[in-house]
Design a protein around this motif. Sequence first.
Motif, PDB file in Angstrom:
ATOM      1  N   PHE A  32      30.025  24.605 -11.781  1.00 56.81           N
ATOM      2  CA  PHE A  32      28.873  24.476 -12.664  1.00 56.81           C
ATOM      3  C   PHE A  32      28.903  25.560 -13.739  1.00 56.81           C
ATOM      4  O   PHE A  32      28.626  25.298 -14.910  1.00 56.81           O
ATOM      5  N   ALA A  33      29.220  26.780 -13.351  1.00 53.34           N
ATOM      6  CA  ALA A  33      29.252  27.887 -14.307  1.00 53.34           C
ATOM      7  C   ALA A  33      30.300  27.648 -15.398  1.00 53.34           C
ATOM      8  O   ALA A  33      30.106  28.040 -16.549  1.00 53.34           O
ATOM      9  N   ARG A  34      31.367  27.005 -15.040  1.00 47.18           N
ATOM     10  CA  ARG A  34      32.429  26.728 -16.018  1.00 47.18           C
ATOM     11  C   ARG A  34      31.945  25.785 -17.114  1.00 47.18           C
ATOM     12  O   ARG A  34      32.239  25.968 -18.289  1.00 47.18           O
ATOM     13  N   TYR A  35      31.193  24.770 -16.731  1.00 46.69           N
ATOM     14  CA  TYR A  35      30.745  23.762 -17.687  1.00 46.69           C
ATOM     15  C   TYR A  35      29.328  23.996 -18.210  1.00 46.69           C
ATOM     16  O   TYR A  35      28.945  23.433 -19.235  1.00 46.69           O
ATOM     17  N   LEU A  36      28.561  24.788 -17.495  1.00 50.56           N
ATOM     18  CA  LEU A  36      27.182  25.080 -17.898  1.00 50.56           C
ATOM     19  C   LEU A  36      26.953  26.589 -17.858  1.00 50.56           C
ATOM     20  O   LEU A  36      26.163  27.093 -17.052  1.00 50.56           O
ATOM     21  N   PRO A  37      27.633  27.340 -18.726  1.00 53.37           N
ATOM     22  CA  PRO A  37      27.528  28.799 -18.672  1.00 53.37           C
ATOM     23  C   PRO A  37      26.118  29.272 -19.062  1.00 53.37           C
ATOM     24  O   PRO A  37      25.410  28.614 -19.825  1.00 53.37           O
ATOM     25  N   VAL A  38      25.743  30.414 -18.530  1.00 55.75           N
ATOM     26  CA  VAL A  38      24.472  31.029 -18.890  1.00 55.75           C
ATOM     27  C   VAL A  38      24.547  31.456 -20.352  1.00 55.75           C
ATOM     28  O   VAL A  38      25.561  31.998 -20.799  1.00 55.75           O
ATOM     29  N   GLN A  39      23.492  31.171 -21.081  1.00 49.04           N
ATOM     30  CA  GLN A  39      23.450  31.532 -22.494  1.00 49.04           C
ATOM     31  C   GLN A  39      22.202  32.352 -22.770  1.00 49.04           C
ATOM     32  O   GLN A  39      21.205  32.264 -22.044  1.00 49.04           O
ATOM     33  N   ASP A  40      22.232  33.149 -23.837  1.00 53.49           N
ATOM     34  CA  ASP A  40      21.064  33.918 -24.229  1.00 53.49           C
ATOM     35  C   ASP A  40      19.880  32.986 -24.431  1.00 53.49           C
ATOM     36  O   ASP A  40      20.018  31.908 -25.010  1.00 53.49           O
ATOM     37  N   GLY A  41      18.732  33.375 -23.937  1.00 52.81           N
ATOM     38  CA  GLY A  41      17.528  32.576 -24.106  1.00 52.81           C
ATOM     39  C   GLY A  41      17.332  31.509 -23.043  1.00 52.81           C
ATOM     40  O   GLY A  41      16.338  30.787 -23.074  1.00 52.81           O
ATOM     41  N   ASP A  42      18.277  31.381 -22.091  1.00 51.35           N
ATOM     42  CA  ASP A  42      18.104  30.407 -21.012  1.00 51.35           C
ATOM     43  C   ASP A  42      16.866  30.765 -20.196  1.00 51.35           C
ATOM     44  O   ASP A  42      16.569  31.934 -19.976  1.00 51.35           O
ATOM     45  N   ILE A  43      16.166  29.749 -19.742  1.00 52.42           N
ATOM     46  CA  ILE A  43      15.014  29.978 -18.878  1.00 52.42           C
ATOM     47  C   ILE A  43      15.258  29.287 -17.546  1.00 52.42           C
ATOM     48  O   ILE A  43      15.988  28.313 -17.458  1.00 52.42           O
ATOM     49  N   ASN A  44      14.634  29.804 -16.523  1.00 50.80           N
ATOM     50  CA  ASN A  44      14.749  29.235 -15.186  1.00 50.80           C
ATOM     51  C   ASN A  44      13.743  28.098 -15.077  1.00 50.80           C
ATOM     52  O   ASN A  44      12.548  28.324 -14.934  1.00 50.80           O
ATOM     53  N   GLU A  45      14.207  26.858 -15.142  1.00 51.45           N
ATOM     54  CA  GLU A  45      13.315  25.708 -15.106  1.00 51.45           C
ATOM     55  C   GLU A  45      13.066  25.194 -13.697  1.00 51.45           C
ATOM     56  O   GLU A  45      12.219  24.333 -13.494  1.00 51.45           O
ATOM     57  N   LEU A  46      13.790  25.689 -12.743  1.00 53.47           N
ATOM     58  CA  LEU A  46      13.649  25.217 -11.365  1.00 53.47           C
ATOM     59  C   LEU A  46      12.968  26.284 -10.517  1.00 53.47           C
ATOM     60  O   LEU A  46      13.137  27.480 -10.755  1.00 53.47           O
ATOM     61  N   PRO A  47      12.219  25.869  -9.518  1.00 49.52           N
ATOM     62  CA  PRO A  47      11.571  26.857  -8.647  1.00 49.52           C
ATOM     63  C   PRO A  47      12.617  27.608  -7.825  1.00 49.52           C
ATOM     64  O   PRO A  47      13.709  27.103  -7.560  1.00 49.52           O
ATOM     65  N   ASP A  48      12.265  28.825  -7.416  1.00 46.06           N
ATOM     66  CA  ASP A  48      13.170  29.644  -6.609  1.00 46.06           C
ATOM     67  C   ASP A  48      13.119  29.284  -5.130  1.00 46.06           C
ATOM     68  O   ASP A  48      13.968  29.693  -4.364  1.00 46.06           O
ATOM     69  N   ARG A  49      12.150  28.483  -4.731  1.00 46.73           N
ATOM     70  CA  ARG A  49      11.982  28.118  -3.333  1.00 46.73           C
ATOM     71  C   ARG A  49      12.347  26.641  -3.152  1.00 46.73           C
ATOM     72  O   ARG A  49      11.923  25.796  -3.918  1.00 46.73           O
ATOM     73  N   LEU A  50      13.132  26.357  -2.132  1.00 47.98           N
ATOM     74  CA  LEU A  50      13.548  24.989  -1.823  1.00 47.98           C
ATOM     75  C   LEU A  50      12.657  24.444  -0.715  1.00 47.98           C
ATOM     76  O   LEU A  50      12.618  24.970   0.382  1.00 47.98           O
ATOM     77  N   ASP A  51      11.881  23.404  -1.023  1.00 51.90           N
ATOM     78  CA  ASP A  51      11.023  22.750  -0.040  1.00 51.90           C
ATOM     79  C   ASP A  51      11.604  21.381   0.287  1.00 51.90           C
ATOM     80  O   ASP A  51      11.880  20.591  -0.610  1.00 51.90           O
ATOM     81  N   ILE A  52      11.777  21.123   1.588  1.00 49.74           N
ATOM     82  CA  ILE A  52      12.311  19.836   2.027  1.00 49.74           C
ATOM     83  C   ILE A  52      11.348  19.235   3.036  1.00 49.74           C
ATOM     84  O   ILE A  52      11.028  19.849   4.043  1.00 49.74           O
TER      85      ILE A  52
END
Length: 54
Positions: A32-52
Amino acid sequence: MAGVAKRVRRHIRRQQPEQSLLRALEKTAAAFARYLPVQDGDINELPDRLDIDL
Protein backbone atom coordinates in the motif's frame (compact mmCIF):
# COMPACT_ATOMS: atom_id res chain seq x y z
CA MET A 1 1.61 -11.66 -0.08
CA ALA A 2 0.38 -14.96 -1.47
CA GLY A 3 -0.07 -16.42 1.99
CA VAL A 4 -2.17 -13.52 3.30
CA ALA A 5 -5.51 -15.03 2.21
CA LYS A 6 -4.56 -18.37 3.75
CA ARG A 7 -3.73 -16.71 7.06
CA VAL A 8 -6.97 -14.71 6.98
CA ARG A 9 -9.02 -17.88 6.53
CA ARG A 10 -7.14 -19.61 9.36
CA HIS A 11 -7.81 -16.78 11.82
CA ILE A 12 -11.45 -16.57 10.81
CA ARG A 13 -11.88 -20.32 11.36
CA ARG A 14 -10.42 -19.82 14.85
CA GLN A 15 -12.99 -17.05 15.38
CA GLN A 16 -10.31 -14.36 15.51
CA PRO A 17 -11.46 -11.95 12.77
CA GLU A 18 -9.74 -8.94 14.33
CA GLN A 19 -6.40 -10.78 14.33
CA SER A 20 -7.02 -11.76 10.74
CA LEU A 21 -7.50 -8.17 9.64
CA LEU A 22 -4.57 -6.82 11.65
CA ARG A 23 -2.15 -9.44 10.31
CA ALA A 24 -3.33 -8.91 6.73
CA LEU A 25 -2.80 -5.16 7.06
CA GLU A 26 0.66 -5.69 8.53
CA LYS A 27 1.62 -7.96 5.64
CA THR A 28 0.26 -5.65 2.93
CA ALA A 29 1.37 -2.29 4.42
CA ALA A 30 4.50 -2.11 2.25
CA ALA A 31 2.50 -2.69 -0.94
CA PHE A 32 0.00 0.00 0.00
CA ALA A 33 2.79 2.42 0.89
CA ARG A 34 4.39 1.86 -2.50
CA TYR A 35 1.26 2.86 -4.41
CA LEU A 36 -0.33 5.20 -1.87
CA PRO A 37 2.58 7.06 -0.26
CA VAL A 38 1.99 9.51 2.57
CA GLN A 39 1.93 13.06 1.26
CA ASP A 40 2.05 16.47 2.93
CA GLY A 41 -1.41 17.52 4.04
CA ASP A 42 -2.78 13.96 4.27
CA ILE A 43 -5.46 13.54 6.91
CA ASN A 44 -6.48 10.44 8.80
CA GLU A 45 -9.97 9.72 7.46
CA LEU A 46 -10.40 6.39 9.22
CA PRO A 47 -10.96 5.82 12.93
CA ASP A 48 -8.05 4.50 15.00
CA ARG A 49 -10.24 1.86 16.65
CA LEU A 50 -11.45 -1.26 14.83
CA ASP A 51 -14.96 -2.35 15.86
CA ILE A 52 -16.26 -5.70 14.65
CA ASP A 53 -19.80 -6.88 15.32
CA LEU A 54 -20.37 -10.56 14.62
